[in-house]
Structure formats: structure tokens, C-alpha cells
Design a protein around this motif. Sequence first.
Motif, PDB file in Angstrom:
ATOM      1  N   MET A   1       0.840  -1.200   0.000  1.00 20.90           N
ATOM      2  CA  MET A   1       0.000   0.000   0.000  1.00 20.90           C
ATOM      3  C   MET A   1       0.870   1.243   0.000  1.00 20.90           C
ATOM      4  SD  MET A   1      -2.906   1.099   2.748  1.00 20.90           S
ATOM      5  CE  MET A   1      -3.775   2.629   2.537  1.00 20.90           C
ATOM      6  N   ARG A   2       0.602   2.149  -0.934  1.00 17.19           N
ATOM      7  CA  ARG A   2       1.417   3.349  -1.052  1.00 17.19           C
ATOM      8  C   ARG A   2       0.911   4.442  -0.111  1.00 17.19           C
ATOM      9  NH1 ARG A   2       4.572   2.798  -5.425  1.00 17.19           N
ATOM     10  NH2 ARG A   2       3.953   1.292  -7.013  1.00 17.19           N
ATOM     11  N   PRO A   3       1.829   5.200   0.490  1.00 13.24           N
ATOM     12  CA  PRO A   3       1.412   6.305   1.346  1.00 13.24           C
ATOM     13  C   PRO A   3       0.631   7.338   0.550  1.00 13.24           C
ATOM     14  CG  PRO A   3       3.779   5.886   1.521  1.00 13.24           C
ATOM     15  CD  PRO A   3       3.279   5.078   0.387  1.00 13.24           C
ATOM     16  N   THR A   4      -0.429   7.829   1.103  1.00 13.89           N
ATOM     17  CA  THR A   4      -1.205   8.878   0.450  1.00 13.89           C
ATOM     18  C   THR A   4      -1.511   9.967   1.452  1.00 13.89           C
ATOM     19  OG1 THR A   4      -3.369   7.975   1.003  1.00 13.89           O
ATOM     20  CG2 THR A   4      -2.311   7.097  -0.973  1.00 13.89           C
ATOM     21  N   LYS A   5      -1.877  11.117   0.938  1.00 16.15           N
ATOM     22  CA  LYS A   5      -2.186  12.245   1.803  1.00 16.15           C
ATOM     23  C   LYS A   5      -3.524  12.070   2.510  1.00 16.15           C
ATOM     24  CE  LYS A   5       0.503  15.608  -0.855  1.00 16.15           C
ATOM     25  NZ  LYS A   5       0.468  16.881  -1.607  1.00 16.15           N
ATOM     26  N   THR A   6      -4.310  11.071   2.086  1.00 15.65           N
ATOM     27  CA  THR A   6      -5.627  10.888   2.681  1.00 15.65           C
ATOM     28  C   THR A   6      -5.572  10.089   3.976  1.00 15.65           C
ATOM     29  OG1 THR A   6      -5.999   8.895   1.369  1.00 15.65           O
ATOM     30  CG2 THR A   6      -6.716  10.989   0.419  1.00 15.65           C
ATOM     31  N   LEU A   7      -4.425   9.454   4.258  1.00 22.64           N
ATOM     32  CA  LEU A   7      -4.322   8.660   5.477  1.00 22.64           C
ATOM     33  C   LEU A   7      -4.366   9.574   6.696  1.00 22.64           C
ATOM     34  CD1 LEU A   7      -1.597   6.032   4.553  1.00 22.64           C
ATOM     35  CD2 LEU A   7      -4.063   5.743   4.587  1.00 22.64           C
ATOM     36  N   SER A   8      -5.223   9.230   7.643  1.00 24.20           N
ATOM     37  CA  SER A   8      -5.343  10.053   8.842  1.00 24.20           C
ATOM     38  C   SER A   8      -4.138   9.845   9.744  1.00 24.20           C
ATOM     39  CB  SER A   8      -6.632   9.694   9.587  1.00 24.20           C
ATOM     40  OG  SER A   8      -6.641   8.335   9.924  1.00 24.20           O
ATOM     41  N   PRO A   9      -3.723  10.872  10.487  1.00 27.53           N
ATOM     42  CA  PRO A   9      -2.573  10.735  11.385  1.00 27.53           C
ATOM     43  C   PRO A   9      -2.918   9.860  12.583  1.00 27.53           C
ATOM     44  CG  PRO A   9      -3.606  12.863  11.698  1.00 27.53           C
ATOM     45  CD  PRO A   9      -4.289  12.222  10.522  1.00 27.53           C
ATOM     46  N   VAL A  10      -1.888   9.340  13.221  1.00 26.44           N
ATOM     47  CA  VAL A  10      -2.052   8.519  14.420  1.00 26.44           C
ATOM     48  C   VAL A  10      -1.721   9.378  15.628  1.00 26.44           C
ATOM     49  CG1 VAL A  10      -1.219   6.488  15.648  1.00 26.44           C
ATOM     50  CG2 VAL A  10      -1.492   6.411  13.169  1.00 26.44           C
ATOM     51  N   HIS A  11      -2.657   9.460  16.562  1.00 26.62           N
ATOM     52  CA  HIS A  11      -2.507  10.351  17.702  1.00 26.62           C
ATOM     53  C   HIS A  11      -2.276   9.579  19.001  1.00 26.62           C
ATOM     54  CE1 HIS A  11      -3.776  13.690  15.207  1.00 26.62           C
ATOM     55  NE2 HIS A  11      -4.851  13.017  14.846  1.00 26.62           N
ATOM     56  N   PRO A  12      -1.520  10.158  19.923  1.00 22.63           N
ATOM     57  CA  PRO A  12      -1.284   9.506  21.218  1.00 22.63           C
ATOM     58  C   PRO A  12      -2.432   9.754  22.191  1.00 22.63           C
ATOM     59  CG  PRO A  12      -0.040  11.546  21.103  1.00 22.63           C
ATOM     60  CD  PRO A  12      -0.738  11.399  19.788  1.00 22.63           C
ATOM     61  N   ARG A  13      -3.299   8.764  22.335  1.00 25.00           N
ATOM     62  CA  ARG A  13      -4.416   8.930  23.267  1.00 25.00           C
ATOM     63  C   ARG A  13      -4.838   7.573  23.816  1.00 25.00           C
ATOM     64  NH1 ARG A  13     -10.434  11.511  22.260  1.00 25.00           N
ATOM     65  NH2 ARG A  13     -11.159  11.175  24.395  1.00 25.00           N
ATOM     66  N   LEU A  14      -4.466   7.320  25.040  1.00 27.33           N
ATOM     67  CA  LEU A  14      -4.728   6.035  25.676  1.00 27.33           C
ATOM     68  C   LEU A  14      -6.208   5.816  25.965  1.00 27.33           C
ATOM     69  CD1 LEU A  14      -3.161   3.571  26.766  1.00 27.33           C
ATOM     70  CD2 LEU A  14      -3.052   4.721  28.976  1.00 27.33           C
ATOM     71  N   ASP A  15      -6.940   6.896  26.231  1.00 30.07           N
ATOM     72  CA  ASP A  15      -8.341   6.759  26.632  1.00 30.07           C
ATOM     73  C   ASP A  15      -9.324   6.889  25.467  1.00 30.07           C
ATOM     74  OD1 ASP A  15      -7.690   9.396  26.287  1.00 30.07           O
ATOM     75  OD2 ASP A  15      -8.810  10.133  28.024  1.00 30.07           O
ATOM     76  N   ASP A  16      -8.827   6.847  24.246  1.00 30.60           N
ATOM     77  CA  ASP A  16      -9.705   6.858  23.071  1.00 30.60           C
ATOM     78  C   ASP A  16     -10.154   5.428  22.785  1.00 30.60           C
ATOM     79  OD1 ASP A  16     -11.040   7.376  20.712  1.00 30.60           O
ATOM     80  OD2 ASP A  16      -9.204   7.390  19.497  1.00 30.60           O
ATOM     81  N   CYS A  17     -11.000   4.905  23.656  1.00 23.14           N
ATOM     82  CA  CYS A  17     -11.329   3.478  23.573  1.00 23.14           C
ATOM     83  C   CYS A  17     -12.834   3.213  23.605  1.00 23.14           C
ATOM     84  CB  CYS A  17     -10.625   2.710  24.686  1.00 23.14           C
ATOM     85  SG  CYS A  17     -10.793   3.421  26.335  1.00 23.14           S
ATOM     86  N   GLU A  18     -13.611   4.146  23.099  1.00 14.50           N
ATOM     87  CA  GLU A  18     -15.055   3.943  23.045  1.00 14.50           C
ATOM     88  C   GLU A  18     -15.418   2.996  21.905  1.00 14.50           C
ATOM     89  OE1 GLU A  18     -17.151   4.940  25.344  1.00 14.50           O
ATOM     90  OE2 GLU A  18     -15.404   5.760  26.382  1.00 14.50           O
ATOM     91  N   CYS A  19     -16.523   2.293  22.093  1.00 16.92           N
ATOM     92  CA  CYS A  19     -16.982   1.329  21.085  1.00 16.92           C
ATOM     93  C   CYS A  19     -17.790   2.060  20.016  1.00 16.92           C
ATOM     94  CB  CYS A  19     -17.822   0.234  21.738  1.00 16.92           C
ATOM     95  SG  CYS A  19     -18.361  -1.053  20.589  1.00 16.92           S
ATOM     96  N   THR A  20     -17.091   2.681  19.092  1.00 19.69           N
ATOM     97  CA  THR A  20     -17.743   3.376  17.986  1.00 19.69           C
ATOM     98  C   THR A  20     -18.139   2.360  16.913  1.00 19.69           C
ATOM     99  OG1 THR A  20     -15.567   3.801  17.039  1.00 19.69           O
ATOM    100  CG2 THR A  20     -16.515   5.527  18.420  1.00 19.69           C
ATOM    101  N   PRO A  21     -19.062   2.722  16.029  1.00 21.96           N
ATOM    102  CA  PRO A  21     -19.550   1.753  15.029  1.00 21.96           C
ATOM    103  C   PRO A  21     -18.452   1.083  14.211  1.00 21.96           C
ATOM    104  CG  PRO A  21     -20.966   3.677  15.065  1.00 21.96           C
ATOM    105  CD  PRO A  21     -19.812   3.993  15.972  1.00 21.96           C
ATOM    106  N   SER A  22     -17.407   1.813  13.861  1.00 14.67           N
ATOM    107  CA  SER A  22     -16.379   1.244  12.984  1.00 14.67           C
ATOM    108  C   SER A  22     -15.564   0.142  13.649  1.00 14.67           C
ATOM    109  CB  SER A  22     -15.437   2.351  12.493  1.00 14.67           C
ATOM    110  OG  SER A  22     -14.716   2.914  13.579  1.00 14.67           O
ATOM    111  N   VAL A  23     -15.527   0.129  14.984  1.00 15.58           N
ATOM    112  CA  VAL A  23     -14.724  -0.891  15.686  1.00 15.58           C
ATOM    113  C   VAL A  23     -15.591  -1.832  16.523  1.00 15.58           C
ATOM    114  CG1 VAL A  23     -12.651   0.547  15.742  1.00 15.58           C
ATOM    115  CG2 VAL A  23     -14.270   0.656  17.642  1.00 15.58           C
ATOM    116  N   LYS A  24     -16.883  -1.788  16.319  1.00 10.79           N
ATOM    117  CA  LYS A  24     -17.784  -2.637  17.102  1.00 10.79           C
ATOM    118  C   LYS A  24     -17.454  -4.113  16.920  1.00 10.79           C
ATOM    119  CE  LYS A  24     -22.693  -3.174  18.193  1.00 10.79           C
ATOM    120  NZ  LYS A  24     -24.075  -2.731  17.854  1.00 10.79           N
ATOM    121  N   HIS A  25     -17.063  -4.496  15.709  1.00 10.49           N
ATOM    122  CA  HIS A  25     -16.730  -5.900  15.442  1.00 10.49           C
ATOM    123  C   HIS A  25     -15.499  -6.347  16.230  1.00 10.49           C
ATOM    124  CE1 HIS A  25     -14.126  -3.632  12.739  1.00 10.49           C
ATOM    125  NE2 HIS A  25     -13.385  -4.719  12.555  1.00 10.49           N
ATOM    126  N   LEU A  26     -14.611  -5.410  16.538  1.00 10.61           N
ATOM    127  CA  LEU A  26     -13.421  -5.751  17.319  1.00 10.61           C
ATOM    128  C   LEU A  26     -13.784  -6.040  18.774  1.00 10.61           C
ATOM    129  CD1 LEU A  26     -10.919  -3.090  15.912  1.00 10.61           C
ATOM    130  CD2 LEU A  26     -11.141  -5.499  15.253  1.00 10.61           C
TER     131      LEU A  26
END
Length: 359
Positions: A1-26
Motif C-alpha cells: 500500500m502506497r502512502p497517500t495524503k488521505t491517510l489520517s494521522p495517528v494520535h497519542p491517546r490512551l483513553d480513546d477506547c469507546e466502542c464506535t460503530p467502525s470498531v464494534k466488530h473488534l
Amino acid sequence: MRPTKTLSPVHPRLDDCECTPSVKHLFLRHHILQTPMFFIRWIYAALYSLYLLFVLRAPTDRDIVDFIENTTMAMLIRPAADDKPGEYKVTVNDCKLRASGGYKLKNMSLGYNKGQSGAYILYFTRNGVEVSNRSQIFSTIYFYHIFSMHPKSHLFSNSLVRHIVDNDIKALKESSYTSIPLHKELLHPSLNPLGGNVPKYLGYGLPCIRERLVEESRNMSVLEGHQVVHRSNLHGKDSFVGKLFRSRLALQGVMKRHEIDPKLLDALFNHTIVHSADHVNNSERSFLRFSLHPWDKECSLYKAFNTSVVRVLFAQPNLNPLAPNTIRSINKPFYQDLYKELKKIDPAWADVVTASVMY
């Protein structure tokens, strides 16, 4: 996979752990495959900790130095100011951690000598006060390690997982497993070990204040001026930090071959290699008797039991053997390539590295 400008940055946040729809399957996957292992592991931890009560011993100078040099605490080692051969120091300032009972860990400083005759502590101060009791010294260093240094390996995991899921990075799919629901369980439920409301008989309560752990996880001041390559040169390529440095280079090469966005390097490095190696090396010293609370002057039977339960339950790998998510067990090109490269550095290390924060 080639790097693109559309990729969102990765942020340091330990408490960002809510069960949002996109990760519900996890969350569903985690609850089916990993949550049952926690309860099974707790039974094992309780029984094994009862046995350990008969064989535990007080930490020695060698134990303290070995723990520092073989966990992420090693990133803080510097040569002594006067450059005396074999003398090193570890200094922590501006610490945000708080322990139950209103105790604050603001700073600590340790000096040690290591040579052919062994290792011994030269001095140790906590909040400017000298401490000579080896159990308290080890307890303070352990407290700082598990609530400050180690959580930094978790810090980017939640954001990295969301990035993998949101951008459908198939090559890294296994690196999305468990991390977010695990952090949710550790930080938020009523019986989490940091909540202060774990029944005493369960034996796995932790003395650190949860909000301070989250704050301290983002506190990078202690790492300023500590470059991994310098620490690698300090103790050699086969030291803990030396192997971390070589593993990072290996991961960088594997990511390049598989066209993984290089901007994910540090997040993925901590999420997989640093986290796993730190856990395994921490858990190797389960035979030491000390209290998890640094300000305890004595280690009673219950406190020794509590320490052992926590170390077996949280420090040692807690994986479903049918779905361990180790890179060794994942039959996909990226992970097998990484496993092959890590085996060249340390075969035992390669065997325990997981594709994500699994425990």
C-alpha cells in the motif's frame, strides 16, 4: 500500500477506547476470544500466587539493575556524570503519577555500578528523600515502569487501530485486534484494576490513580535527550535497548518491502515489538517479594499475594492459545516477513511478539 495524503494521522491517546460503530466488530471478537481467558487466567494467577508465597524473596541490587536494564526503563539509563567506568544513572523528573492514599511520585534518581564483581546500587532518592530499603526501591521503580514507561507502548494503539480499520489496510488487519476493547476494560468498567473498587479478595487491585496514569502516559519529558541509538551503543547490540533498535530497523525494512505507510513506523513498533518484549521481560521476575504500593514499609502476606496475582494476570502474556495473534502464528506475508527478520535478532523474542496490544 502506497502512502497517500488521505491517510489520517495517528494520535497519542490512551483513553480513546469507546466502542464506535467502525470498531464494534473488534469488541465482539475480543469478548468471544479473549475475555474468557481473563477469568481462566485469574484462577491460575490466584493458585500460582499462593504457591509463590512459599518461594518469594526480597529484591537484591542485582534484581533492581536487571529489571531496569531489561525493560523499557533501560531507555532512561545514562552514563554517570563523571564518566566513571561501569557507573550509570536513571533520573526521572516532572512525574505526574499518584498512588492511592494521596502519595505523589514527583521524581526519583538512582545510581548504580555494574562490573565483573556484579551490580550494586550507589544511591536512590524518591521525591528528594534517600531510600535504602531494596524492596521499596524495587517497588518504586516497578510502579514507575508499569504506570509510566510501559503505558507509552500502548499510547498510539487506539488511534493506530482506528486508522487501520478506517483505511481498510488489509495487510495490517491482525494489528487491529483487541487493543481498543482491552483499554476500555482496563480503564473504564466498575471492576477495573485502577478503579479503586476491586474487592480485596480478588487480589488484583492496583495502587495508581487512573486519571494520573492517563496523564503520565502522554508525559514524554523523561525521554528528552534519550535516543535509542545512544542507549544501544551504551550497552551493546544484544542488550534490551540494542535489540529494540535493531528490531525497529527490521520493521522499517519489512514495511518498505510491503509498501506500508512509513508514517506508521513508530506507532506499529510500539504496538507490536516494544509492548510484547516489555511484558515478557517484566514477567520473568515473578519470584520477588515486594508491595505494589511504593510507600508501603512492609510487605505483608496479602500484599505479596496481590503483587503476584497482578504480575501473573497482567504482566505475563494472557492469550487465547487458539487465537494468540502472535506474528509467528499469522500466515500472512507481512507478519511472516517480520517474524523471519526478528528471528535473526532473537528467536525467543520473535516468538512472543504479537501483532497488536493483546494484554
